[in-house]
Each structure stands twice: as structure tokens, then as C-alpha cells.
Design a protein around this motif. Structure first.
Motif, PDB file in Angstrom:
ATOM      1  N   SER A 151       5.827 -17.537 -10.780  1.00  0.00           N
ATOM      2  CA  SER A 151       5.917 -18.492  -9.341  1.00  0.00           C
ATOM      3  C   SER A 151       6.942 -19.421  -9.734  1.00  0.00           C
ATOM      4  CB  SER A 151       4.599 -19.152  -9.384  1.00  0.00           C
ATOM      5  OG  SER A 151       4.290 -20.077 -10.612  1.00  0.00           O
ATOM      6  N   ALA A 153       7.924 -23.808  -9.283  1.00  0.00           N
ATOM      7  CA  ALA A 153       7.528 -25.196  -8.824  1.00  0.00           C
ATOM      8  C   ALA A 153       8.584 -25.836  -8.350  1.00  0.00           C
ATOM      9  CB  ALA A 153       7.431 -26.040  -9.973  1.00  0.00           C
ATOM     10  N   THR A 155       8.483 -29.348  -6.687  1.00  0.00           N
ATOM     11  CA  THR A 155       8.178 -30.777  -6.940  1.00  0.00           C
ATOM     12  C   THR A 155       7.927 -31.136  -8.384  1.00  0.00           C
ATOM     13  OG1 THR A 155       6.004 -30.295  -6.467  1.00  0.00           O
ATOM     14  CG2 THR A 155       7.310 -30.581  -4.468  1.00  0.00           C
ATOM     15  N   GLN A 158       3.893 -30.173  -8.737  1.00  0.00           N
ATOM     16  CA  GLN A 158       3.790 -28.732  -9.140  1.00  0.00           C
ATOM     17  C   GLN A 158       4.202 -28.358 -10.586  1.00  0.00           C
ATOM     18  OE1 GLN A 158       6.266 -27.062  -6.258  1.00  0.00           O
ATOM     19  NE2 GLN A 158       4.515 -26.621  -4.817  1.00  0.00           N
ATOM     20  N   SER A 161       1.555 -30.162 -12.963  1.00  0.00           N
ATOM     21  CA  SER A 161       0.430 -29.313 -12.899  1.00  0.00           C
ATOM     22  C   SER A 161       0.343 -28.113 -13.969  1.00  0.00           C
ATOM     23  CB  SER A 161      -0.070 -29.169 -11.416  1.00  0.00           C
ATOM     24  OG  SER A 161      -1.032 -28.178 -11.492  1.00  0.00           O
TER      25      SER A 161
END
Length: 167
Positions: A151, A153, A155, A158, A161
Motif C-alpha cells: 500500500s 502512505a 500523509t 497514514q 499509523s
């Protein structure tokens, strides 16, 4: 007995096999695919020491480009030494598109000041097929030495996290 030196015949198939086996690791750097092992990478870190992805790694953070690298450094700023290792994460930075002078004079010295290890890619072809989005860090989740998900990120929230940090 003859004093004439004998010439051994070189097998063309053996020569081809030897050439293929000595080919650079470019062949091994296929893009990470879920369900497949992460291609073996034999790189150097920012201190010019050998860098690899260990079998117990859970997350590979791949930053290709200035925006992605800035995002990584923003989120990692202030984290203690050993932070990535404590998360079973590694940071891989593709610096291949940066001019060599800038890499040697500014980028690598700046990375050497960081309290974490960064795998550095200087050969553009090596990870050319790896997942990348403009301004995003690729998150390559690993489980048991295999890629479980890919995936991105885009930001701080993100990326924080993904690293198990509070937003």
C-alpha cells in the motif's frame, strides 16, 4: 609425451551459465508481489555498510523521490535510535534519480546524521519496477519472509499509523 600444451575446450553452455550467474542483482529486484518472498537485496546503507532485509522484517518503507523521503524524515524526526528495529521495520530510499554530486555532498551526509539505518539505492534500474506513487511512501507488509500487502502512505497520519505511532 608431448611438450605441446593442451588447450581445454570451453563449453559455450557453461560460459552462458557463468555469465548469467554473474549478472548483477538487477534480476533479483523484481517488484514485491503479495504471496511472494521479497526479492533479495544486497545494498549499502548511508554509512556504506552492507544492508539487507532480515527474515523477521514486518514492514519495508520504500521512499522513491524527494517528497516521499521528506515524509519519512518528518515522521521519523525525534524518534529514538532503534525505533525502526523495534517495529521490525526497515527504510529503503531510492536516491538513484538524484544527481551524484547532490547525493554525495548533501543527501548522504544528511542521512548519516539520522539515528536510524537507511538502505540506499543508487542504481535507477535496480528497483525500477517497485511500487511508487508521487509523494508517497510504499508500505510493503511482510509476514514470514513473504510480502503480505503493498500500500502507500501519502500523509503523516497514514505513515504514523503504519508505524504504530499516535496521529
Amino acid at each position: 609425451m608431448s611438450n605441446t600444451p593442451t588447450r581445454s575446450r570451453l563449453n559455450p553452455a557453461a560460459l552462458l551459465l557463468a555469465a548469467l550467474l554473474s549478472w548483477p542483482t538487477l534480476v533479483l529486484a523484481a517488484p514485491p508481489q503479495p504471496g511472494q518472498p521479497l526479492p533479495e537485496l544486497a545494498l549499502k546503507d548511508q554509512h556504506d555498510k552492507p544492508w539487507t532485509v532480515s527474515a523477521d522484517t514486518k514492514l519495508v518503507l520504500f521512499a522513491a523521490g524527494r517528497k516521499a523521503s521528506n515524509l519519512m524524515q518528518t515522521v521519523l524526526a525525534g524518534q529514538p535510535a532503534g525505533f525502526l528495529a523495534s517495529r521490525q521495520a526497515v527504510y529503503l530510499a531510492d536516491m538513484s534519480r538524484m544527481p551524484g554530486f547532490v547525493t554525495r555532498t548533501f543527501a548522504l551526509p544528511a542521512l548519516r546524521e539520522m539515528p536510524f539505518v537507511v538502505g540506499v539505492v543508487l542504481d535507477e534500474a535496480l528497483l525500477a519496477d517497485w511500487p511508487r506513487q508521487d509523494g508517497a511512501v510504499a508500505l510493503i507488509a511482510m509476514q514470514g519472509g513473504r510480502v503480505s500487502a503493498v500500500s502507500h502512505a501519502t500523509t503523516d497520519a497514514q505513515l504514523r499509523s503504519a508505524l504504530g505511532l499516535a496521529p
